[in-house]
Design a protein around this motif. Structure first.
Motif, short mmCIF file in Angstrom:
data_model
loop_
_atom_site.label_atom_id
_atom_site.label_comp_id
_atom_site.label_asym_id
_atom_site.label_seq_id
_atom_site.Cartn_x
_atom_site.Cartn_y
_atom_site.Cartn_z
N VAL A 202 -12.01 -14.41 -4.55
CA VAL A 202 -12.92 -14.68 -3.43
C VAL A 202 -13.33 -13.35 -2.83
CG1 VAL A 202 -13.08 -15.63 -1.10
CG2 VAL A 202 -11.94 -16.93 -2.89
N GLU A 203 -14.61 -13.21 -2.55
CA GLU A 203 -15.10 -12.03 -1.85
C GLU A 203 -15.28 -12.37 -0.38
OE1 GLU A 203 -18.61 -10.20 -3.30
OE2 GLU A 203 -17.66 -9.38 -5.09
N ALA A 204 -14.85 -11.47 0.50
CA ALA A 204 -14.98 -11.68 1.93
C ALA A 204 -15.47 -10.40 2.59
CB ALA A 204 -13.65 -12.11 2.53
N ARG A 205 -16.42 -10.53 3.48
CA ARG A 205 -16.94 -9.36 4.18
C ARG A 205 -15.91 -8.78 5.15
NH1 ARG A 205 -21.91 -11.24 7.19
NH2 ARG A 205 -22.23 -9.01 7.59
N ALA A 206 -14.98 -9.63 5.61
CA ALA A 206 -13.91 -9.17 6.50
C ALA A 206 -12.64 -9.93 6.16
CB ALA A 206 -14.29 -9.37 7.97
N LEU A 207 -11.51 -9.28 6.35
CA LEU A 207 -10.20 -9.88 6.08
C LEU A 207 -9.40 -9.91 7.37
CD1 LEU A 207 -7.99 -10.88 4.06
CD2 LEU A 207 -7.36 -8.47 3.78
N VAL A 208 -8.78 -11.06 7.63
CA VAL A 208 -7.89 -11.20 8.79
C VAL A 208 -6.48 -11.45 8.29
CG1 VAL A 208 -7.31 -12.58 10.83
CG2 VAL A 208 -9.71 -12.12 10.29
N ASN A 209 -5.58 -10.57 8.68
CA ASN A 209 -4.16 -10.70 8.35
C ASN A 209 -3.47 -11.39 9.52
OD1 ASN A 209 -1.42 -10.35 7.80
ND2 ASN A 209 -1.46 -8.14 8.23
N ALA A 210 -3.31 -12.71 9.40
CA ALA A 210 -2.63 -13.51 10.43
C ALA A 210 -1.38 -14.13 9.83
CB ALA A 210 -3.57 -14.59 10.97
N ALA A 211 -0.64 -13.32 9.09
CA ALA A 211 0.51 -13.81 8.33
C ALA A 211 1.79 -13.90 9.16
CB ALA A 211 0.74 -12.92 7.11
N GLY A 212 1.70 -13.65 10.46
CA GLY A 212 2.86 -13.83 11.33
C GLY A 212 4.01 -12.92 10.94
N PRO A 213 5.20 -13.47 10.67
CA PRO A 213 6.34 -12.63 10.31
C PRO A 213 6.12 -11.83 9.03
CG PRO A 213 7.05 -14.86 10.88
CD PRO A 213 5.56 -14.89 10.78
N TRP A 214 5.15 -12.23 8.22
CA TRP A 214 4.83 -11.55 6.97
C TRP A 214 3.69 -10.54 7.13
CZ3 TRP A 214 6.06 -16.71 7.29
CH2 TRP A 214 7.17 -17.15 6.56
N ALA A 215 3.22 -10.30 8.37
CA ALA A 215 2.03 -9.46 8.56
C ALA A 215 2.23 -8.05 8.02
CB ALA A 215 1.67 -9.41 10.05
N ALA A 216 3.39 -7.46 8.26
CA ALA A 216 3.63 -6.10 7.77
C ALA A 216 3.80 -6.08 6.26
CB ALA A 216 4.86 -5.51 8.45
N SER A 217 4.54 -7.04 5.72
CA SER A 217 4.74 -7.07 4.26
C SER A 217 3.44 -7.40 3.54
CB SER A 217 5.83 -8.07 3.89
OG SER A 217 5.48 -9.39 4.27
N PHE A 218 2.54 -8.17 4.17
CA PHE A 218 1.23 -8.42 3.57
C PHE A 218 0.47 -7.11 3.39
CE2 PHE A 218 -3.34 -9.09 4.00
CZ PHE A 218 -3.57 -10.04 3.01
N LEU A 219 0.51 -6.26 4.41
CA LEU A 219 -0.17 -4.97 4.30
C LEU A 219 0.49 -4.07 3.26
CD1 LEU A 219 -0.83 -4.24 8.08
CD2 LEU A 219 -2.50 -4.94 6.37
N ASP A 220 1.81 -4.11 3.22
CA ASP A 220 2.53 -3.23 2.29
C ASP A 220 2.40 -3.68 0.84
OD1 ASP A 220 3.44 -1.75 4.45
OD2 ASP A 220 5.30 -2.89 4.64
N GLU A 221 2.50 -4.99 0.61
CA GLU A 221 2.63 -5.48 -0.76
C GLU A 221 1.37 -6.13 -1.32
OE1 GLU A 221 5.93 -8.14 -0.56
OE2 GLU A 221 7.21 -6.66 0.49
N ILE A 222 0.52 -6.70 -0.47
CA ILE A 222 -0.66 -7.44 -0.95
C ILE A 222 -1.93 -6.62 -0.78
CG2 ILE A 222 -1.98 -9.57 -0.78
CD1 ILE A 222 0.94 -9.94 -1.71
N ALA A 223 -2.20 -6.20 0.46
CA ALA A 223 -3.42 -5.43 0.72
C ALA A 223 -3.23 -3.94 0.41
CB ALA A 223 -3.84 -5.61 2.17
N ARG A 224 -1.98 -3.49 0.45
CA ARG A 224 -1.65 -2.10 0.19
C ARG A 224 -2.47 -1.16 1.08
NH1 ARG A 224 1.85 -2.00 -3.85
NH2 ARG A 224 1.87 -3.73 -5.35
N VAL A 225 -2.35 -1.44 2.39
CA VAL A 225 -3.04 -0.64 3.40
C VAL A 225 -1.98 -0.02 4.31
CG1 VAL A 225 -4.56 -0.72 5.41
CG2 VAL A 225 -5.11 -2.07 3.38
N PRO A 226 -2.01 1.29 4.50
CA PRO A 226 -1.03 1.91 5.40
C PRO A 226 -1.25 1.45 6.84
CG PRO A 226 -2.70 3.50 4.74
CD PRO A 226 -2.93 2.28 3.91
#
Length: 508
Positions: A202-226
């Motif tokens: 899926v292509e999205a013009r914007a991404l919202v990380n609302a993963a709650g307790p997983w918000a930091a791990s989503f950035l580290d492991e899925i989005a790979r954004v510092p």
């Protein structure tokens, strides 16, 4: 499911659902994905309160309390079937906090929440031996204070926001995991996988990380954004025991460790007691109440109530992990409950990270999130969810809720008159759960028999079919513990019949 959207929301808790609702209402195309069921984790594990947080005044969090109390009004207006005013009794113990301090705090609380004094009456001092709520308390509690807040069904509030988002065009994909998210200059490309094993992009013009307790791990492991923010995971647990008193008041109990424990009327025949605050270092999905927490909550209740409880009296318990922003040197119970919206539009396609938050302020969080996202996408639609007519699905019966003291009582009376063959408990449950959407559940039924197979505790096939068809329910836990709390009344055979029925429904 759409392959190209304006906004992809990852996380189907209260914050993700509120953001999806607001975004769809501003005319943006939206897809929300949740790896489990809606409200499967933290958002169904709260104390069920829409409140300002009286104890935060003691921590000088006045702006947070004011924001939450303003939202108490807005959320009640938007979902008068789901949210109801509730009066709390706070027994006084002089050695914990002096009376003048409590009275001053309550006067400030009243002033900050003064918008709807007829719905939320002002606080007052009470002689408990002369008050209906005093009879359940041990005799040494002679003086107390009474104040107002509100209660909600937290998991259903998430579903209502998701329904509202879908009605405005959003896609809601439960049991769909975001396995990767790659950032481009103009869009994010996310790979999603459902329970059937099939994956798609899926292509999205914007991404919202609302993963709650997983918000930091989503950035580290899925989005790979510092990122620069750390989350402190705090475990909160509750117990449910047979009803400890007959009246409709809730209690706020002060503890010697300066924690607050609530005792709240729950599902007619039960009392809900909570919560705890413990550091939690394991994976969020593994959270469970432990024996020490059960003992702590039983002891907290036994310090006040005449009727004593012990761990064997616990009929149900639940635990959740609150994702709070890390604060060095601060105890778990004193970490700020406010949220942070971290908006990053400088490294390519916009990214919004949601850190923290509480169920009371979900609508405001969604509004503030879209105030950041919408302009970055060229969308000029203004905020809209605070409007008195912006009701969540089922709340449309209360067109004059801001001026009417008891819109729900009038609606319930109309339900009883229209479907007199519903028993009182079932009529109340349907009205609270579905509001004006009750007709979608009952259809053209003229008797209980017309509702189809009865699985137990007033759950009929017609309601199950509705929940599967319109509210993303797939298994027994979805229905018995999140779309309702009928699990408290179900036996093993009833659950087995329900699971069999659901299995057959997926094959039809």
């Amino acid at each position: 499911m759409q392959n190209r959207v304006d906004v992809l929301v990852v996380g189907g808790g209260i914050n993700g659902a509120a953001i999806a609702r607001d975004a769809a209402g501003r005319g943006l195309s939206v897809l929300l994905v949740e790896q489990d069921d809606l409200a499967a984790h933290t958002s169904s594990a709260s104390s069920k309160l829409i409140h300002g947080g009286l104890r935060y005044l003691e921590q000088y969090e006045i702006s947070l309390v004011a924001k939450a109390l303003a939202e108490r009004d807005v959320v009640l207006n938007s979902a008068p079937h789901n949210v109801k005013p509730l009066r709390f009794v706070l027994p006084h113990e002089p050695h914990l906090r002096p009376a003048w301090m409590i009275r001053a705090g309550l006067m400030m609380y009243d002033r900050l929440g003064r918008r709807r004094a007829h719905t939320f009456p002002h606080s007052r001092r009470a002689r408990l031996r002369d008050h209906v709520a005093g009879g359940a308390l041990q005799p040494q509690f002679d003086t107390g204070f009474i104040y107002s807040d509100a209660w909600c069904d937290d998991a259903r509030l998430v579903v209502l926001n998701a329904l509202a988002a879908r009605e405005r065009g959003a896609g809601i994909a439960t049991r769909t995991r975001c396995e990767s998210a790659r950032r481009g200059a103009r869009a994010w490309t996310a790979r999603l996988r459902g329970t059937d094993g099939a994956s798609r992009e899926v292509e999205a013009r914007a991404l919202v990380n609302a993963a709650g307790p997983w918000a930091a791990s989503f950035l580290d492991e899925i989005a790979r954004v510092p990122h620069a923010h750390a989350l402190r995971l705090v475990k909160g647990s509750h117990i449910v025991v047979p009803r400890l008193y007959e009246h409709a008041y809730a209690y706020t109990f002060q503890q010697s460790d300066r924690r607050i424990v609530f005792a709240i009327p729950f599902e007619r025949d039960w009392t809900l007691i909570g919560t705890t605050d413990l550091e939690f270092a394991a994976a969020p999905e593994t959270v469970r109440i432990d024996a020490d927490e059960i003992a702590y909550l039983c002891a907290a209740a036994n310090r006040y109530f005449v009727r004593r409880i012990a761990p064997p009296d616990v009929a149900w318990s639940y635990s959740g992990v609150r994702p709070l922003l890390e604060e060095a040197g601060v105890s778990a119970s004193e970490v700020r409950r406010d949220y942070l919206l971290d908006f990053d539009a400088g490294g390519g396609a916009p990214l919004l990270n949601v850190f923290g938050g509480k169920i009371t302020t979900h609508r405001k969080l969604g509004e503030e999130a879209l105030d950041l996202i919408a302009p970055a996408l060229g969308n000029a639609h203004g905020a809209w969810t605070a409007d008195e007519h912006a009701r969540l699905p089922g709340g449309e019966f209360a067109e004059d809720a801001f001026d009417d003291e008891n819109p729900f009582d009038k609606f319930l009376h109309a339900v009883v008159l229209r479907w007199p063959w519903l028993n009182a408990g079932q009529a109340l449950r349907y009205a609270r759960a579905y509001g004006s959407r009750i007709e979608r559940v009952i259809g053209d039924a003229r008797s209980l028999a017309d509702l189809g197979e009865h699985f137990g505790a007033g759950l009929h096939a017609a309601e199950v079919e509705y929940l599967v068809r319109e509210e993303w329910a797939r298994n027994a836990d979805d229905i018995l513990w999140r779309r309702s709390k009928l699990g408290l009344r179900f036996d093993v055979k009833g659950r087995e019949r329900l699971e069999k029925y659901l299995g057959e429904a997926t094959q039809r």
